[in-house]
Scaffold this motif. Structure first.
Motif, PDB file in Angstrom:
ATOM      1  N   UNK A 208      -7.805   7.191 -17.639  1.00 47.68           N
ATOM      2  CA  UNK A 208      -8.019   7.189 -16.048  1.00 47.68           C
ATOM      3  C   UNK A 208      -6.922   7.427 -15.341  1.00 47.68           C
ATOM      4  N   UNK A 209      -7.154   7.950 -14.072  1.00 40.89           N
ATOM      5  CA  UNK A 209      -6.067   8.389 -13.147  1.00 40.89           C
ATOM      6  C   UNK A 209      -6.684   7.791 -11.627  1.00 40.89           C
ATOM      7  N   UNK A 210      -5.758   7.581 -11.113  1.00 42.58           N
ATOM      8  CA  UNK A 210      -5.691   7.123  -9.675  1.00 42.58           C
ATOM      9  C   UNK A 210      -4.624   7.732  -8.589  1.00 42.58           C
ATOM     10  N   UNK A 211      -4.908   7.869  -7.467  1.00 46.93           N
ATOM     11  CA  UNK A 211      -4.040   8.327  -6.519  1.00 46.93           C
ATOM     12  C   UNK A 211      -4.686   8.554  -4.975  1.00 46.93           C
ATOM     13  N   UNK A 212      -3.830   8.161  -4.042  1.00 48.05           N
ATOM     14  CA  UNK A 212      -4.050   8.374  -2.474  1.00 48.05           C
ATOM     15  C   UNK A 212      -3.026   9.254  -2.147  1.00 48.05           C
ATOM     16  N   UNK A 213      -3.486   9.811  -0.939  1.00 47.13           N
ATOM     17  CA  UNK A 213      -2.550  10.935  -0.309  1.00 47.13           C
ATOM     18  C   UNK A 213      -2.864  12.347  -0.866  1.00 47.13           C
ATOM     19  N   UNK A 214      -3.837  12.370  -1.522  1.00 52.17           N
ATOM     20  CA  UNK A 214      -4.051  13.847  -1.900  1.00 52.17           C
ATOM     21  C   UNK A 214      -5.002  14.803  -0.643  1.00 52.17           C
ATOM     22  N   UNK A 215      -5.065  16.205  -1.303  1.00 50.99           N
ATOM     23  CA  UNK A 215      -5.529  17.191  -0.623  1.00 50.99           C
ATOM     24  C   UNK A 215      -6.611  17.765  -1.313  1.00 50.99           C
ATOM     25  N   UNK A 218      -5.727  19.590  -4.385  1.00 51.29           N
ATOM     26  CA  UNK A 218      -5.186  19.030  -5.718  1.00 51.29           C
ATOM     27  C   UNK A 218      -6.288  18.700  -6.399  1.00 51.29           C
ATOM     28  N   UNK A 219      -7.577  18.350  -5.950  1.00 50.99           N
ATOM     29  CA  UNK A 219      -8.651  17.605  -6.992  1.00 50.99           C
ATOM     30  C   UNK A 219      -9.878  18.515  -7.243  1.00 50.99           C
ATOM     31  N   UNK A 220     -10.165  19.451  -6.219  1.00 54.01           N
ATOM     32  CA  UNK A 220     -11.512  20.191  -6.234  1.00 54.01           C
ATOM     33  C   UNK A 220     -11.893  20.791  -7.826  1.00 54.01           C
ATOM     34  N   UNK A 221     -10.836  21.303  -8.328  1.00 51.78           N
ATOM     35  CA  UNK A 221     -11.142  21.936  -9.909  1.00 51.78           C
ATOM     36  C   UNK A 221     -11.000  20.586 -10.791  1.00 51.78           C
ATOM     37  N   UNK A 239     -18.290   4.533  -0.714  1.00 50.36           N
ATOM     38  CA  UNK A 239     -18.772   5.557   0.411  1.00 50.36           C
ATOM     39  C   UNK A 239     -17.723   6.470   0.735  1.00 50.36           C
ATOM     40  N   UNK A 240     -16.697   6.632   0.515  1.00 47.65           N
ATOM     41  CA  UNK A 240     -15.732   7.515   0.978  1.00 47.65           C
ATOM     42  C   UNK A 240     -15.829   9.044   0.223  1.00 47.65           C
ATOM     43  N   UNK A 241     -15.124   9.977   0.786  1.00 45.72           N
ATOM     44  CA  UNK A 241     -15.132  11.325   0.302  1.00 45.72           C
ATOM     45  C   UNK A 241     -14.005  11.431  -0.707  1.00 45.72           C
ATOM     46  N   UNK A 242     -14.259  11.708  -1.909  1.00 38.90           N
ATOM     47  CA  UNK A 242     -12.906  11.867  -2.661  1.00 38.90           C
ATOM     48  C   UNK A 242     -12.346  13.400  -2.448  1.00 38.90           C
ATOM     49  N   UNK A 243     -13.161  14.059  -2.022  1.00 39.71           N
ATOM     50  CA  UNK A 243     -12.363  15.641  -2.030  1.00 39.71           C
ATOM     51  C   UNK A 243     -11.598  15.633  -0.728  1.00 39.71           C
ATOM     52  N   UNK A 244     -12.099  15.173   0.229  1.00 38.78           N
ATOM     53  CA  UNK A 244     -11.265  15.517   1.583  1.00 38.78           C
ATOM     54  C   UNK A 244     -10.811  13.962   2.153  1.00 38.78           C
ATOM     55  N   UNK A 249     -10.252   8.219  -7.621  1.00 43.32           N
ATOM     56  CA  UNK A 249     -10.239   7.506  -9.125  1.00 43.32           C
ATOM     57  C   UNK A 249     -11.027   8.066 -10.025  1.00 43.32           C
ATOM     58  N   UNK A 250     -10.621   8.366 -11.414  1.00 40.14           N
ATOM     59  CA  UNK A 250     -11.413   9.071 -12.438  1.00 40.14           C
ATOM     60  C   UNK A 250     -11.201   8.338 -13.607  1.00 40.14           C
ATOM     61  N   UNK A 251     -12.048   8.459 -14.286  1.00 40.55           N
ATOM     62  CA  UNK A 251     -12.029   7.840 -15.842  1.00 40.55           C
ATOM     63  C   UNK A 251     -13.114   8.185 -16.672  1.00 40.55           C
ATOM     64  N   UNK A 252     -13.299   7.770 -17.998  1.00 37.29           N
ATOM     65  CA  UNK A 252     -14.328   8.042 -18.838  1.00 37.29           C
ATOM     66  C   UNK A 252     -15.157   6.813 -18.048  1.00 37.29           C
ATOM     67  N   UNK A 253     -16.474   6.901 -18.011  1.00 34.58           N
ATOM     68  CA  UNK A 253     -17.266   6.005 -17.166  1.00 34.58           C
ATOM     69  C   UNK A 253     -17.106   4.479 -17.554  1.00 34.58           C
ATOM     70  N   UNK A 254     -16.770   4.169 -18.695  1.00 29.70           N
ATOM     71  CA  UNK A 254     -16.633   2.859 -19.081  1.00 29.70           C
ATOM     72  C   UNK A 254     -15.660   2.072 -18.398  1.00 29.70           C
ATOM     73  N   UNK A 255     -14.806   2.770 -17.787  1.00 25.81           N
ATOM     74  CA  UNK A 255     -13.558   2.055 -17.365  1.00 25.81           C
ATOM     75  C   UNK A 255     -13.597   2.245 -15.823  1.00 25.81           C
TER      76      UNK A 255
END
Length: 269
Positions: A208-215, A218-221, A239-244, A249-255
């Motif tokens: 899994x991975x998480x971060x704030x302050x990205x653009x 950083x994450x589109x691909x 309800x927020x938009x992870x892209x903009x 936060x990403x993970x295998x769906x189990x986590x």
């Protein structure tokens, strides 16, 4: 190119070849790069002529490959940003690593059609690892199909994160979340390249991975890599938009729910 969301094998191969050529340029410049070539966008936000030249190379070649496409780039390369087809590009994700010769930096290129990411490529430069995905076709490392890990609980998980460089008012809350994770999982890694972290989740190196302050660049691909590898992608706030929305936060769906529970406890008010 037609507006049908199917991308040809030849088009994907051409895109990867363009990115590989820019990766060769970056690797060549690293051989003679010195501290006198560093510029500062902020106290810990570094840039150099390598980032800017790489972005120009990518923009020129990708817009030639797909005429009339838009372009969103980290180093100011915005052009027709609301076009139906648009590239979202970080020409050198992990610039600080590049400057210090830490071998963890990459090129990240996403292609969207009407706001949906259809193609994502994360080219890790020092070792020439090419992660790529086409929507609906799966995710790959080179020619090998990849998938997220199978860890089902935090006590089985290795997580990745990054330290926000501009959102200092949330630093204590962010560190509290990391401390919470450290008490529950195998460890938390900080490689210094968000796009690489996402690629590592996609291939199961991180759970899994998480971060704030990205653009977005950083994450589109990388977000497409994760979903096509069977993983989950969302913003931290419901309800927020992870892209903009500058949070992911990403993970295998189990986590995913376990990660969101900890992050929301500390970061969402």
């Amino acid at each position: 190119m037609s507006q049908h969301p199917e991308l040809s094998t030849a088009f994907v191969a051409q895109t990867k070849a363009i990115i590989a050529e820019v990766a060769t340029f970056i690797l060549h410049e690293r051989q003679t790069f010195g501290p006198e070539k560093i510029e500062h966008k902020g106290p810990s936000d570094l840039v150099s002529y390598v980032d800017r030249t790489a972005e120009t190379m990518l923009r020129t070649a990708l817009e030639e490959l797909l005429p009339d496409s838009g372009f969103i780039g980290e180093e100011g390369g915005g052009h027709h940003e609301q076009a139906e087809w648009r590239w979202i590009v970080d020409p050198l994700d992990g610039t600080t690593n590049f400057i210090h010769n830490v071998p963890a930096y990459c090129i990240s290129v996403g292609l969207q059609h009407k706001g949906t990411t259809l193609l994502g490529v994360v080219h890790e430069v020092p070792h020439s690892e090419v992660f790529w995905a086409v929507k609906g076709k799966g995710a790959f490392l080179g020619e090998q199909k990849i998938q997220v890990s199978t860890a089902a609980h935090l006590n089985e998980a290795l997580l990745g994160t990054g330290f926000p460089t501009a959102i200092f008012e949330q630093a204590s809350d962010y560190l509290a979340a990391i401390q919470d994770f450290l008490a529950q999982c195998h460890g938390v890694r900080r490689f210094g390249s968000a796009a690489l972290d996402l690629a590592y989740v996609a291939c199961g190196r991180l759970d899994g991975y998480f971060e704030i302050g990205l653009k977005a660049w950083d994450v589109a691909a990388g977000a497409l890599l994760v979903t096509e590898a069977g993983g989950a992608v969302s913003a931290i706030e419901e309800g927020a938009d992870f892209l903009f929305g500058r949070q992911i936060v990403v993970s295998n769906a189990k986590l995913q729910q376990a990660l969101l529970f900890v992050l929301r406890k500390h970061l969402v008010r």
